[in-house]
Write a protein that holds these residues in place. Structure first.
Motif, PDB file in Angstrom:
ATOM      1  N   SER A 179      72.683  13.006  26.604  1.00  5.79           N
ATOM      2  CA  SER A 179      71.506  12.013  27.069  1.00  5.79           C
ATOM      3  C   SER A 179      72.126  10.386  26.367  1.00  5.79           C
ATOM      4  O   SER A 179      71.923   9.812  26.831  1.00  5.79           O
ATOM      5  N   VAL A 180      72.560  10.738  25.095  1.00  8.05           N
ATOM      6  CA  VAL A 180      72.844   9.550  24.393  1.00  8.05           C
ATOM      7  C   VAL A 180      74.445   9.651  23.762  1.00  8.05           C
ATOM      8  O   VAL A 180      74.519   9.848  22.824  1.00  8.05           O
ATOM      9  N   ASN A 201      66.604   8.018  19.752  1.00  7.49           N
ATOM     10  CA  ASN A 201      67.853   8.145  20.006  1.00  7.49           C
ATOM     11  C   ASN A 201      68.857   8.955  19.159  1.00  7.49           C
ATOM     12  O   ASN A 201      69.822   9.702  19.059  1.00  7.49           O
ATOM     13  N   GLU A 243      62.357   3.402  19.472  1.00  9.75           N
ATOM     14  CA  GLU A 243      63.312   3.855  20.533  1.00  9.75           C
ATOM     15  C   GLU A 243      64.623   4.379  19.738  1.00  9.75           C
ATOM     16  O   GLU A 243      65.343   5.308  20.145  1.00  9.75           O
ATOM     17  N   VAL A 296      67.313  13.564  33.496  1.00 14.04           N
ATOM     18  CA  VAL A 296      68.440  12.772  32.582  1.00 14.04           C
ATOM     19  C   VAL A 296      69.633  13.434  33.320  1.00 14.04           C
ATOM     20  O   VAL A 296      70.723  12.893  33.454  1.00 14.04           O
ATOM     21  N   PRO A 338      65.222  11.415  24.151  1.00 13.46           N
ATOM     22  CA  PRO A 338      66.317  10.093  24.793  1.00 13.46           C
ATOM     23  C   PRO A 338      66.493   9.980  26.349  1.00 13.46           C
ATOM     24  O   PRO A 338      66.378  11.111  26.844  1.00 13.46           O
ATOM     25  N   LYS A 339      66.251   8.920  26.755  1.00 11.01           N
ATOM     26  CA  LYS A 339      66.467   8.574  28.074  1.00 11.01           C
ATOM     27  C   LYS A 339      65.644   9.005  29.156  1.00 11.01           C
ATOM     28  O   LYS A 339      65.727   8.891  30.307  1.00 11.01           O
TER      29      LYS A 339
END
Length: 509
Positions: A107-108, A403, A399, A210, A380-381
């Protein structure tokens, strides 16, 4: 080549599949498990967590296994723990390559690859990528063009594209269960397996959207194994593990395909004959499906709902089922006496006491066997983050913490610890309603109606995490005693005993 996986005290199908396919290629696999006693998302206590902290031992065990690669499968809740261990491993052996895979790096990736202790990240499904990575590390020349992987090289990051999805899941070997069962023998009482990958829905709070976005244009996201392949795995498991008591099938929606389900239940009743639990969506339950599941041995069916507000489910969560569809699904379960649970999320943006009371009324009408209560986790996301920003719960700093995996990702209540990202007022309101939701199946319908009518829910004192845990345990007992085989309490007691006896220090493979 030896690959050492590092895990918390949870069975990981992802690791088991990777281990199995790597062993097929002739590689050796080690697993080092950190018991994480009193320091998990379910049981957290600062004093006991420090007393039972075995991270220095974990680092020594990893180095002692003499691996050519160290691998972590990382969910957001495990990210900071994994980073801490990776740093310790790098201090002992800076040249040892470390790869992070799993949901959080997927995701990140841009956040994870910046960490000095992480050399490689795997995005998405990793079976094919891992085989190519290990082949590259075992050879004379390194291959930095492996799809799904990001590498660090000469101060820069090499970002490779995502490969197409593996559409025929029957090509995969069966997961290597011995990897975990040899160290956590209580796991061999139940068998964790999945028949599908992917989900047809894109709920705003779920990581599926995601991953689906990453794989857009890369093949069919929702895939299902053949009945023959699934039954073959279970027959082998039943023969190999005589202590086996139940099967856990945590697919997002097991009864996706009714003809598939008919054949699966037919074969399961004939060859397996063990209780099983599975998950579904209200739109994937009708009279025939409920009957098939009940006759096949399903002792517990879990359905997501998340809020009793039909409007909020659609506009905030992108869940399309109507309350009438939920009522019909529940009616079908009651008709065949199939025990079922419903998932409910507290903390959804723009929801409060009004919606919580609405939920009490709706669940009192439905009368599920159990209600799984969760606190909203911002992964995340996920799309739900946009709503969190609009509601004022999330700003740029928060945020960033999400993350970095620094916001608590405990879904419900931790023993001895509260979630970090909600106010005391919200916690109190959440806990009081969560207690009522948890105990609702045990409270007579008329009494619950009185509690709602007279607003007695406002008079419930703020409960401790310990009281809430006991309420959960009491409420679950009538469902099926076999659930205790998988309970966090059972696992924690066993691990604590092993650590105190110092037997755990001799474990790892």
């Amino acid at each position: 080549m030896r690959i050492t996986f590092v895990q918390g005290p949870y069975e990981s199908l992802a690791v088991e599949y990777l281990a199995s396919i790597l062993k097929q290629k002739g590689h050796r696999i080690s697993l080092v498990i950190d018991p994480q006693l009193f320091n998990t998302v379910y049981f957290k206590n600062g004093l006991l967590g420090k007393f039972f902290d075995l991270r220095p031992w974990v680092i020594k065990a990893v180095i002692a296994s003499k691996p050519g690669l160290v691998a972590f499968s990382v969910f957001t809740s495990e990210y900071q723990w994994a980073l801490d261990l990776a740093r310790g491993i790098k201090q002992q052996n800076p040249a040892l390559p470390i790869v992070f895979g799993g949901f959080h790096p997927t995701s990140v990736p841009e956040v994870v690859i910046k960490q000095k202790s992480v050399d490689i990240i795997c995005i998405g499904e990793g079976e094919q990528a891992f085989v190519e990575l290990v082949k590259s590390l075992s050879g004379k020349r390194s291959n930095y063009r492996i799809k799904n992987l990001w590498f660090k090289k000469d101060g820069r990051v090499i970002k490779n594209e995502i490969r197409p999805l593996l559409e025929d899941l029957d090509q995969l070997p069966f997961p290597d269960k011995d990897l975990f069962f040899s160290q956590l023998p209580f796991l061999s009482k139940y068998y964790l397996m999945m028949a599908t990958r992917g989900c047809p829905y894109r709920c705003t709070y779920c990581g599926n959207h995601v991953k689906a976005k990453i794989y857009r244009g890369k093949g069919k996201y929702l895939r299902i194994r053949s009945v023959a392949n699934v039954i073959q795995e279970l027959v082998k498991a039943k023969r190999k593990y005589p202590r086996l008591k139940m099967i856990s099938i945590p697919d997002d929606i097991l009864p996706l395909n009714k003809p598939w389900l008919r054949e699966f239940i037919k074969q399961y009743r004939r060859k397996i004959k063990l209780p099983f639990l599975c998950y579904t969506h209200p739109r994937y339950i009708d009279e025939e499906i409920a009957r098939l599941l009940k006759e096949g041995g399903c002792f517990w069916l879990n359905m997501g709902l998340q809020t009793a507000s039909e409007k909020n489910r659609l506009t905030l969560l992108h869940r399309v089922e109507t309350n009438d569809e939920v009522r019909e699904a529940v009616r079908c379960c009651h008709q065949v006496k199939l025990k079922f649970s419903l998932d409910h999320i507290f903390g959804i943006p723009f929801e409060g006491e009004k919606e919580y009371v609405e939920g009490l009324k709706f669940y009192n009408e439905l009368r599920p066997s159990w209600i799984n209560v969760f606190w909203l986790v911002y992964f995340p996301k996920t799309e739900i983050i946009k709503l969190g920003k609009k509601a004022g719960y999330i700003n740029a700093a928060v945020e960033k913490q999400i993350n970095e995996g620094q916001i608590s990702t405990c879904c419900t209540l931790q023993i001895g610890s509260d979630t970090q990202d909600i106010s005391r007022t919200q916690q109190g309101e959440f806990k009081n309603f969560a207690l009522l939701y948890t105990l609702l199946p045990l409270i007579p319908r008329k009494l619950m109606a009185q509690i709602i009518k007279k607003k007695w829910y406002r008079k419930i004192p703020d409960v401790s995490s310990g009281v809430f845990f006991l309420a959960k345990l009491v409420a679950r007992l009538p469902i099926h005693q076999v659930y205790l085989y998988t309970s966090e309490l059972t696992k924690t007691v066993w691990l604590a005993r092993e650590v105190i006896r110092k037997k755990w220090l001799n474990k790892s493979n």
